[in-house]
Design a protein around this motif. Structure first.
Motif, PDB file in Angstrom:
ATOM      1  N   LEU A   1      -4.366  -0.873  -9.323  1.00  0.00           N
ATOM      2  CA  LEU A   1      -2.798  -0.055  -9.857  1.00  0.00           C
ATOM      3  C   LEU A   1      -2.896   1.331 -10.496  1.00  0.00           C
ATOM      4  O   LEU A   1      -3.912   1.183 -11.139  1.00  0.00           O
ATOM      5  CB  LEU A   1      -2.197  -0.828 -10.508  1.00  0.00           C
ATOM      6  CG  LEU A   1      -0.380  -1.327 -10.987  1.00  0.00           C
ATOM      7  CD1 LEU A   1       0.099  -0.659  -9.828  1.00  0.00           C
ATOM      8  CD2 LEU A   1       0.066  -1.421 -12.032  1.00  0.00           C
TER       9      LEU A   1
ATOM     10  N   ALA B   1      -1.444  -4.129  -4.657  1.00  0.00           N
ATOM     11  CA  ALA B   1      -1.475  -4.557  -5.961  1.00  0.00           C
ATOM     12  C   ALA B   1      -0.160  -5.779  -5.904  1.00  0.00           C
ATOM     13  O   ALA B   1       0.384  -6.222  -5.848  1.00  0.00           O
ATOM     14  CB  ALA B   1      -1.478  -3.505  -7.254  1.00  0.00           C
TER      15      ALA B   1
ATOM     16  N   TRP C   1       4.829   3.389  -4.506  1.00  0.00           N
ATOM     17  CA  TRP C   1       4.712   4.850  -6.123  1.00  0.00           C
ATOM     18  C   TRP C   1       6.326   4.096  -6.871  1.00  0.00           C
ATOM     19  O   TRP C   1       7.758   4.609  -5.987  1.00  0.00           O
ATOM     20  CB  TRP C   1       4.828   5.923  -5.910  1.00  0.00           C
ATOM     21  CG  TRP C   1       3.055   5.880  -5.892  1.00  0.00           C
ATOM     22  CD1 TRP C   1       2.568   5.939  -5.038  1.00  0.00           C
ATOM     23  CD2 TRP C   1       2.612   6.127  -7.333  1.00  0.00           C
ATOM     24  NE1 TRP C   1       1.062   6.530  -5.523  1.00  0.00           N
ATOM     25  CE2 TRP C   1       1.293   6.101  -6.858  1.00  0.00           C
ATOM     26  CE3 TRP C   1       2.570   6.339  -9.004  1.00  0.00           C
ATOM     27  CZ2 TRP C   1      -0.168   6.497  -7.456  1.00  0.00           C
ATOM     28  CZ3 TRP C   1       1.488   6.268  -9.794  1.00  0.00           C
ATOM     29  CH2 TRP C   1      -0.035   6.746  -9.167  1.00  0.00           C
TER      30      TRP C   1
ATOM     31  N   PRO D   1     -10.257   5.446  -8.535  1.00  0.00           N
ATOM     32  CA  PRO D   1     -10.294   4.416  -6.825  1.00  0.00           C
ATOM     33  C   PRO D   1     -12.014   4.555  -7.236  1.00  0.00           C
ATOM     34  O   PRO D   1     -11.338   2.729  -6.211  1.00  0.00           O
ATOM     35  CB  PRO D   1      -9.273   4.958  -6.394  1.00  0.00           C
ATOM     36  CG  PRO D   1      -8.321   6.294  -7.077  1.00  0.00           C
ATOM     37  CD  PRO D   1      -9.681   6.533  -7.369  1.00  0.00           C
TER      38      PRO D   1
ATOM     39  N   MET E   1       1.040  -6.771  -9.073  1.00  0.00           N
ATOM     40  CA  MET E   1       1.646  -6.106 -10.345  1.00  0.00           C
ATOM     41  C   MET E   1       2.228  -7.058 -10.747  1.00  0.00           C
ATOM     42  O   MET E   1       2.709  -7.790 -10.550  1.00  0.00           O
ATOM     43  CB  MET E   1       2.548  -4.987 -10.025  1.00  0.00           C
ATOM     44  CG  MET E   1       3.013  -4.421 -11.084  1.00  0.00           C
ATOM     45  SD  MET E   1       4.053  -2.909 -11.170  1.00  0.00           S
ATOM     46  CE  MET E   1       4.093  -2.561 -12.824  1.00  0.00           C
TER      47      MET E   1
ATOM     48  N   SER F   1       0.682  -1.108   0.006  1.00  0.00           N
ATOM     49  CA  SER F   1      -0.696   0.049  -0.175  1.00  0.00           C
ATOM     50  C   SER F   1       0.988   1.244  -0.005  1.00  0.00           C
ATOM     51  O   SER F   1       2.071   1.261   0.798  1.00  0.00           O
ATOM     52  CB  SER F   1      -0.811  -0.214   0.953  1.00  0.00           C
ATOM     53  OG  SER F   1      -1.715  -1.092   1.034  1.00  0.00           O
TER      54      SER F   1
ATOM     55  N   THR G   1       0.608   2.509  -6.511  1.00  0.00           N
ATOM     56  CA  THR G   1      -0.726   1.621  -5.543  1.00  0.00           C
ATOM     57  C   THR G   1      -0.999   2.415  -4.400  1.00  0.00           C
ATOM     58  O   THR G   1      -0.441   2.319  -3.410  1.00  0.00           O
ATOM     59  CB  THR G   1      -0.762   0.113  -5.554  1.00  0.00           C
ATOM     60  OG1 THR G   1      -2.262   0.036  -4.843  1.00  0.00           O
ATOM     61  CG2 THR G   1       0.542  -0.209  -4.576  1.00  0.00           C
TER      62      THR G   1
ATOM     63  N   THR H   1       4.630   4.601 -11.800  1.00  0.00           N
ATOM     64  CA  THR H   1       3.473   3.604 -10.974  1.00  0.00           C
ATOM     65  C   THR H   1       3.557   2.961 -10.152  1.00  0.00           C
ATOM     66  O   THR H   1       4.672   3.002  -9.269  1.00  0.00           O
ATOM     67  CB  THR H   1       3.081   2.086 -11.981  1.00  0.00           C
ATOM     68  OG1 THR H   1       3.746   1.881 -13.495  1.00  0.00           O
ATOM     69  CG2 THR H   1       2.508   0.908 -11.786  1.00  0.00           C
TER      70      THR H   1
ATOM     71  N   ALA I   1      -2.228  -5.392 -13.005  1.00  0.00           N
ATOM     72  CA  ALA I   1      -2.561  -6.024 -11.791  1.00  0.00           C
ATOM     73  C   ALA I   1      -4.099  -7.230 -11.855  1.00  0.00           C
ATOM     74  O   ALA I   1      -4.734  -6.752 -12.419  1.00  0.00           O
ATOM     75  CB  ALA I   1      -2.991  -5.050 -10.804  1.00  0.00           C
TER      76      ALA I   1
END
Length: 269
Positions: free
Chosen positions: A50, A83, A31, A228, A85, A28, A79, A77, A45
């Protein structure tokens, strides 16, 4: 991704095959820094949601959506809530498709299964079987699976949402307040005292520094905040309330006008 599944920027080596897959879990709030690579990438993901930032545009990707990122495009990229990924890199010289701009893709059940299959050890094991190594006049199991992936790439025609932040401290005070709480419905004259600027000055700053009127900028921020929630399956009525729309129909209308499709279709299979 590292071998133990922790988040680590995957830099693909020079490619002699069509696709390279990496897999791992993003915690969580993680980035990656802004980066680019010569290969095309399909960001996806298999679990969680994502997000990909390119310029001022942001794409939010639940498992039903992926993003084609052309080689050489700077992106980051991450989340918000974690996720699983998949880093899917595609050699430009081997790809039969040519998306020249970032492109949102539908991920149906078959494509989902193919992505998982190609990211697993099973696909490589199939290629190493004696019968797969014989000269049978075809491309082998893995290449055939990759060819099906290309056949299944189905773009979703949408406009990315997002807006740049102003840099002037007066406008930035307003912008930060609205990013923190997109449902804040104060008009510019109500921010004047806090921002130490007149409403006219604030309006001029937003237009000059973001290329949008204040109203357009606020709409983009609200829609970006809604993605989201939409990806997480929250009902549209609750999303509308959370991001500052008085009714769900007002939110749906704004979303369709700016993005090009309805919220219900954005993430649908």
């Amino acid at each position: 991704m590292s071998q133990n599944g922790h988040a680590q920027l995957l830099t693909p080596p020079p490619m002699s095959t069509t696709m390279i897959f990496g897999a791992g879990d993003l915690p969580s709030g993680h980035w990656f820094e802004m980066h680019e690579h010569p290969q095309h990438q399909i960001a996806w993901a298999s679990r969680g949601v994502l997000a990909v930032q390119i310029g001022v545009g942001r794409w939010v990707l639940p498992p039903t959506r992926a993003l084609w990122i052309p080689g050489g495009i700077a992106h980051r990229t991450g989340t918000s809530h974690g996720a699983a990924m998949r880093g899917i890199f595609v050699a430009p010289e081997h790809t039969p498709v040519a998306f020249t701009a970032p492109t949102l893709l539908r991920v149906g059940r078959l494509l989902h299964e193919l992505f998982d299959h190609l990211a697993s050890d099973d696909a490589d094991a199939a290629n190493d079987r004696p019968d797969a190594r014989r000269d049978r006049g075809d491309a082998g199991p893995r290449r055939r699976a990759e060819a099906v992936v290309f056949d299944l790439l189905d773009p979703v025609e949408v406009v990315p949402v997002g807006a740049p932040m102003p840099t002037d401290p007066r406008a930035l005070t307003v912008a930060r307040a609205l990013v923190r709480d997109p449902a804040d419905d104060r008009a510019l004259h109500q921010f004047a005292a806090t921002a130490a600027a007149s409403p006219r000055t604030l309006a001029r700053l937003f237009l000059a520094e973001t290329g949008m009127t204040f109203g357009q900028w606020r709409t983009q921020i609200r829609l970006a905040a809604s993605l989201p929630l939409l990806a997480g399956g929250l009902p549209v009525t609750r999303i509308a309330e959370r991001v500052g729309y008085g009714t769900s129909s007002a939110y749906v209308a704004a979303f369709h006008r700016m993005v090009g499709i309805s919220p219900g279709r954005y993430f649908a299979r």
